[in-house]
Design an enzyme around this catalytic site. Structure first.
Site, PDB file in Angstrom:
ATOM      1  N   ASP A 348       0.868  -1.167   0.000  1.00 63.72           N
ATOM      2  CA  ASP A 348       0.000   0.000   0.000  1.00 63.72           C
ATOM      3  C   ASP A 348       0.909   1.223   0.000  1.00 63.72           C
ATOM      4  O   ASP A 348       2.100   1.113   0.322  1.00 63.72           O
ATOM      5  CB  ASP A 348      -0.880  -0.017   1.249  1.00 63.72           C
ATOM      6  CG  ASP A 348      -1.733   1.223   1.360  1.00 63.72           C
ATOM      7  OD1 ASP A 348      -2.395   1.572   0.375  1.00 63.72           O
ATOM      8  OD2 ASP A 348      -1.697   1.851   2.434  1.00 63.72           O
ATOM      9  N   ASP A 540      -1.413  -0.961   6.109  1.00 61.42           N
ATOM     10  CA  ASP A 540      -1.595  -0.504   7.487  1.00 61.42           C
ATOM     11  C   ASP A 540      -3.011  -0.067   7.824  1.00 61.42           C
ATOM     12  O   ASP A 540      -3.354   0.012   8.997  1.00 61.42           O
ATOM     13  CB  ASP A 540      -0.643   0.665   7.777  1.00 61.42           C
ATOM     14  CG  ASP A 540      -1.118   1.958   7.138  1.00 61.42           C
ATOM     15  OD1 ASP A 540      -1.484   1.924   5.951  1.00 61.42           O
ATOM     16  OD2 ASP A 540      -1.116   2.991   7.819  1.00 61.42           O
ATOM     17  N   ASP A 544      -6.947  -1.816   4.029  1.00 61.03           N
ATOM     18  CA  ASP A 544      -5.997  -2.855   3.632  1.00 61.03           C
ATOM     19  C   ASP A 544      -6.359  -4.226   4.192  1.00 61.03           C
ATOM     20  O   ASP A 544      -5.766  -5.224   3.774  1.00 61.03           O
ATOM     21  CB  ASP A 544      -4.578  -2.490   4.100  1.00 61.03           C
ATOM     22  CG  ASP A 544      -4.043  -1.254   3.403  1.00 61.03           C
ATOM     23  OD1 ASP A 544      -4.344  -1.088   2.208  1.00 61.03           O
ATOM     24  OD2 ASP A 544      -3.339  -0.455   4.046  1.00 61.03           O
TER      25      ASP A 544
END
Length: 650
Positions: A348, A540, A544
């Site tokens: 990410d 995080d 996600d």
């Protein structure tokens, strides 16, 4: 008499120092004394009664031999050996019925064959090896679990809660609620997440982050549960209940990790069938060649493969322990094997590759709205969002002295934006496509490298944009280079941000493949389509969580962040240190290498001893003793997983 918080701290600190001085003068009785050592040995023998009984029988047999009663010695030794063989045979039958093929057949045959040919002393050595194997495995496993158990043992059970009158009441930690004030004395573990109310203090966060140096916290700053208060009593205001605090989540993950069993252990079990067949083949050929059944027994004595069963679990527990010591919680031992084989790494962007704290650069307002009005309305609406951009917008408004007002009818569409009614106005804040879908006149904001835009609409009309910028972590380029050195050539970013912003960050850290403007379901779909597997995914945020669960190995950055991400992941990095994603891969590779080395070391040494014993050159008693040495060498090799090599590579 009413004390201020700081005055109360001074009184409690002096009292705590006096208590510590009193305790320091009271040494525990019997420490290091012969009586204490004897008690420790007695406790071990009570824990392992079969080992104790075998030792007693062995001493009795030696005494009978010394007393010139060889026949009685043989009856006693042979009888006990056959009793243990019968017990092992029962375990073996239950295992086979449960679909588990092990190597117990070799042990049973070795014991009965040595008794049959009169080598009862060798039989007793084999029995001691089998019964002592559990004790040896427990020792090795406990050594490997040391760092994992440290977290569990440190979990506080009581909290010193402050009443309205300043009185301290000890209550179970489960009774502490958000908003309560809690006293933490020197050398005590912080029981719940909170913020510091009294003056600055030092905290040891090594059990959470792996960082050995103490961290200084000041008034108003967050203090993590599980931290160790250093030298002065402090007052915290709880920001979460114990069960919702970081330390409780970590302890739960550690318990799950300690109870797991890795696939490689089952792989070791599968070696049992060919190994057993080979041992019987060698023993049978030796009997046929020499025409002597004693050689058959001598071969089987050295073929008892306890290291085959013990080495892999010890190595994997060692790898998990080493990871925990470095601030990396690996929830399941099988994840170590997956980490060792990772071929693709996906990330990410916001909060993972970048710091996740975008700074507001400029507010572009459309008439009739001013910059302060656009920012104030947007920040008020963003009070109801958990996204990192929402946090940055709120902080920017507060830094400019703008008052955030409560909103009504607020709701968030994950990764798209927030809609809320503020001061009678319907405010929409989010991505361009989302805002354009429910308002008119939206104009695309031109952006520089690394910039992103948050669009704002009021009452169905475009009101302006907030231009923000987030920076890549300092350790991101080195992490990507390290993953490449580990052979993970395929590295990519899966992000919900616009392509120019994602591409800029990717270029800065050395990633060439990006997927931008992804919804959570897009990330999951792209994850499943990646051809080079296993795939590592690092993220995080709440958004996600689905892709972390879909990845072969999901890694959540920072247990201080999203609980959903931490619970969905297989690995949790307790610090904001991206480099530990590469470290987790290195630990996985070394652990798997050590486990397989230990398995093959045990097999190889046993095969060599079998071939030598087939010549008739090793008496049964010496063969049994040599197999004990093989067990010890194999387990000691497996314990190498507790530490890294010079370059942390296998």
């Amino acid at each position: 008499m009413q004390f201020t918080p700081l005055a109360r701290v001074g009184v409690w600190q002096a009292r705590a120092q006096n208590e510590a001085m009193t305790l320091s003068l009271q040494a525990p009785p019997g420490t290091g004394s012969p009586g204490r050592r004897i008690g420790w040995v007695a406790g071990l023998l009570r824990r392992y009664p079969l080992v104790a009984a075998t030792l007693v029988v062995g001493v009795a047999v030696l005494g009978l031999l010394g007393g010139r009663q060889p026949d009685l010695a043989q009856w006693v030794g042979s009888g006990w050996a056959l009793v243990v063989a019968a017990r092992v045979a029962w375990w073996m039958v239950k295992g086979v019925l449960g679909g588990h093929w092990g190597v117990d057949l070799l042990a049973v045959t070795a014991i009965t064959s040595t008794v049959a040919v009169g080598e009862y002393l060798a039989a007793l050595v084999v029995v001691l090896m089998l019964t002592g194997g559990q004790a040896l495995e427990d020792y090795a496993a406990n050594r490997a679990r040391k760092e994992l158990r440290a977290l569990l043992e440190r979990a506080p059970t009581l909290a010193h809660r402050l009443g309205p009158d300043g009185a301290v009441v000890d209550v179970p930690v489960e009774e502490v609620r958000a908003g309560d004030e809690v006293l933490v004395r020197p050398a005590e573990v912080v029981p719940v997440d909170g913020k510091l109310v009294s003056g600055e203090a030092d905290f040891d966060e090594s059990s959470l982050t792996g960082e050995s140096l103490p961290v200084t916290r000041r008034v108003g700053e967050a203090v993590l549960s599980g931290s160790l208060n250093e030298q002065r009593a402090v007052v915290l205001q709880a920001t979460a209940a114990a069960q919702d605090s970081q330390y409780a989540r970590i302890v739960a993950m550690v318990q799950e990790a300690a109870e797991s069993r890795a696939p490689v252990v089952r792989l070791a079990d599968r070696y049992a069938v060919p190994f057993t067949a080979f041992a019987f083949l060698v023993a049978g050929l030796a009997w046929w060649y020499h025409g002597n059944p004693v050689v058959f027994a001598e071969v089987l004595v050295v073929a008892t493969p306890c290291p085959l069963l013990i080495a892999a679990p010890v190595a994997f527990l060692g790898g998990m322990s080493r990871a925990a010591r470095s601030g990396i919680i690996i929830k399941n031992a099988g994840t170590l094997e997956q980490l060792a084989a990772v071929r693709t790494a996906a990330f990410d962007k916001t909060g993972t590759i970048t710091y996740g704290r975008p700074e507001l650069l400029v507010v572009n307002a459309r008439v009739p709205w001013t910059q302060e009005q656009v920012l104030g309305l947007a920040a008020s609406a963003e009070q109801y969002s958990s996204h990192v951009l929402a946090t940055s917008i709120r902080e920017a408004a507060e830094d400019r002295g703008l008052e955030l007002v409560p909103a009504t009818d607020a709701h968030e569409e994950a990764t798209h934006g927030v809609t809320a009614r503020v001061h009678g106005h319907e405010v929409v804040v989010g991505k361009r496509a989302h805002v354009a879908g429910c308002s008119a006149g939206v104009i695309e904001q031109s952006l520089g490298p690394g910039e992103l835009a948050v669009y704002v609409a009021v009452d169905g009309q475009f009101a302006g944009t907030l231009v923000m910028s987030d920076h890549a972590r300092d350790d991101a380029p080195t992490t990507m280079a390290e993953l490449a050195r580990l052979g993970i050539a395929e590295r990519l970013i899966l992000s919900g941000d616009v392509r120019p912003t994602v591409a800029h960050i990717a270029s800065a850290v050395g990633i060439t493949r990006v997927h931008a403007e992804c919804l959570p379901e897009d990330k999951v779909r792209l994850m499943r389509e990646l051809p080079a597997r296993p795939v590592l995914m690092v993220g995080d945020g709440v958004n996600d969580a689905p892709v972390l669960a879909a990845a072969d190995v999901g890694v959540a950055m920072g247990a201080r962040g999203s609980t959903a991400a931490s619970e969905s992941a297989d690995v949790v990095i307790l610090t904001e240190d991206l480099a530990k994603a590469a470290m987790a891969v290195r630990i996985g590779r070394r652990t798997l290498a050590v486990a397989l080395q230990s398995i093959w070391l045990g097999i190889g040494l046993s095969v060599v001893l079998m071939l030598v014993a087939a010549t008739g050159a090793i008496p049964a008693i010496f063969g049994a003793l040599s197999q004990e040495a093989v067990d010890l060498l194999t387990i000691l090799n497996a314990l190498r997983a507790l530490r890294g090599s010079r370059h942390d590579d296998p």
